[in-house]
Design a protein around this motif. Structure first.
Motif, PDB file in Angstrom:
ATOM      1  N   LYS A 250       0.653  -1.430   0.152  1.00  0.00           N
ATOM      2  CA  LYS A 250      -0.084  -0.063   0.066  1.00  0.00           C
ATOM      3  C   LYS A 250       0.838   1.131  -0.117  1.00  0.00           C
ATOM      4  O   LYS A 250       0.607   2.081  -0.774  1.00  0.00           O
ATOM      5  CB  LYS A 250      -0.941  -0.109   1.379  1.00  0.00           C
TER       6      LYS A 250
ATOM      7  N   LYS B 250      -0.155   3.157  -3.315  1.00  0.00           N
ATOM      8  CA  LYS B 250      -0.838   4.247  -3.102  1.00  0.00           C
ATOM      9  C   LYS B 250      -0.078   5.681  -2.815  1.00  0.00           C
ATOM     10  O   LYS B 250      -0.736   6.761  -3.224  1.00  0.00           O
ATOM     11  CB  LYS B 250      -1.662   3.906  -1.953  1.00  0.00           C
ATOM     12  N   TYR B 251       1.190   5.488  -2.006  1.00  0.00           N
ATOM     13  CA  TYR B 251       1.524   6.752  -1.519  1.00  0.00           C
ATOM     14  C   TYR B 251       2.960   6.983  -2.139  1.00  0.00           C
ATOM     15  O   TYR B 251       3.655   7.866  -1.867  1.00  0.00           O
ATOM     16  CB  TYR B 251       1.708   6.498   0.021  1.00  0.00           C
TER      17      TYR B 251
END
Length: 331
Positions: A230, A234-235
């Protein structure tokens, strides 16, 4: 002076209105005033720096000193000379400049906030009044974490991320004869040593199901891998990651097998820190009190009753069934 600077100035000046001064004897205020005046040269030096060297922690200390100064000024105005008042007016100017610089850093970064996004928060008096507890930059980010970010791709502007993880194996809420594995995670900005300090720094939290229903430590490993993916996808984060877990078996297994997980090479460093269960209550509560799909107990009971009625019902054929009658005629 643009509107952002004006609103930041308003927020800093409103520090004088945040709390009423408690009664203290004159001698106590004299000691306090000597202490904060002695720190003024250090505060000036800490805030009079380029943006890349500004420390949010030092900004908070300067605001705390300014708040103390105003409380003393209200209690015993005779203690404050014009020279000291002028020095603290100069400190306010540096605090405002530092706060604005950090906010503009959010706006100027790719895929970060726009000027209008920042103004939405700064125009909110309730949000501005949080300035004494945290930098306005963090107030703005916390606002959008609660209400949804205005951008799709988010990146994390910090050198360290701390992740609290908990796991459990428990009976299914729909059938007590089956068990389900679950894990929870709380991703925070910075190196958070105690969970009570995570409130204003939470990036994301959640729960996920696990296929593992026997070995709890494997659920922990799965949770760590999930969070790492993640952070990457996502980041776009590749910095340092500190995991806070309460499973000794999972910690040992990760140390023994971490090189088998290719994803670890995508990060600057990954540290596993084992903490007591009492230090991981937030993730534990998240994991134990919620299901992957939240269903109220009343809804579960209604579903069980409907299933029971269907199983015990005596189904009678309909008297008039056109399709059945047509089939019988042609046969």
């Amino acid at each position: 002076m643009n509107e952002i600077e004006q609103l930041v100035e308003t927020a800093i000046n409103d520090i004088t209105k945040i709390s009423k001064p408690k009664e203290l004897p004159l001698a106590s205020d004299i000691r306090l005033l000597k202490g904060i005046i002695g720190k003024l040269p250090k505060r000036y030096n800490q805030l009079n720096r380029p943006i890349e060297r500004l420390s949010p922690e030092k900004i908070q200390k300067a605001k705390s000193n300014y708040h103390q100064f105003n409380l003393i000024k209200k209690r015993h105005p005779e203690l404050v000379s014009q020279e000291v008042d002028r020095l603290y007016s100069g400190l306010v100017v540096l605090i405002i400049r530092a706060e604005v610089a950090l906010i503009m850093g959010l706006i100027n970064r790719k895929n970060r906030l726009s000027t209008d996004d920042v103004l939405v928060v700064l125009r909110n008096e309730k949000e501005r009044r949080k300035v004494l507890q945290q930098p306005l930059k963090d107030v703005i980010l916390a606002y959008y974490r609660r209400n949804g970010f205005p951008w799709e791709i988010r990146d994390i502007n910090t050198q360290v991320v701390t992740v609290f993880i908990d796991e459990t194996i428990k009976p299914s809420p729909l059938d007590q004869f089956y068990t389900v594995g679950m894990f929870s995670y709380i991703i925070c900005e910075g190196n958070i040593k105690k969970e009570k300090r995570m409130d204003t720094r939470i990036i994301e939290s959640g729960i996920q199901p696990s296929a593992e229903i026997v070995h709890v430590e494997l659920i922990t490993i799965e949770a760590m891998e999930y969070v790492l993916f993640k952070l990457l996808s996502k980041y776009h984060y590749h910095g340092k990651v500190v995991f806070k877990i309460d499973s000794q078996a999972a910690q040992k297994r990760w140390i023994d097998e971490k090189y088998a997980y290719g994803i670890v090479n995508q990060f600057k460093s990954i540290t596993i820190s084992r903490i007591p269960r009492t230090g991981n209550t937030r993730a534990d509560k998240l994991c134990r009190q919620y299901s992957i799909v939240t269903i109220k107990n009343d809804s579960i009971n209604q579903a069980k009753n409907k299933v029971a009625r269907i199983n015990t019902a005596q189904i009678k054929p309909a008297k008039n069934n056109p399709i059945r009658d047509f089939i019988r005629r042609i046969i």
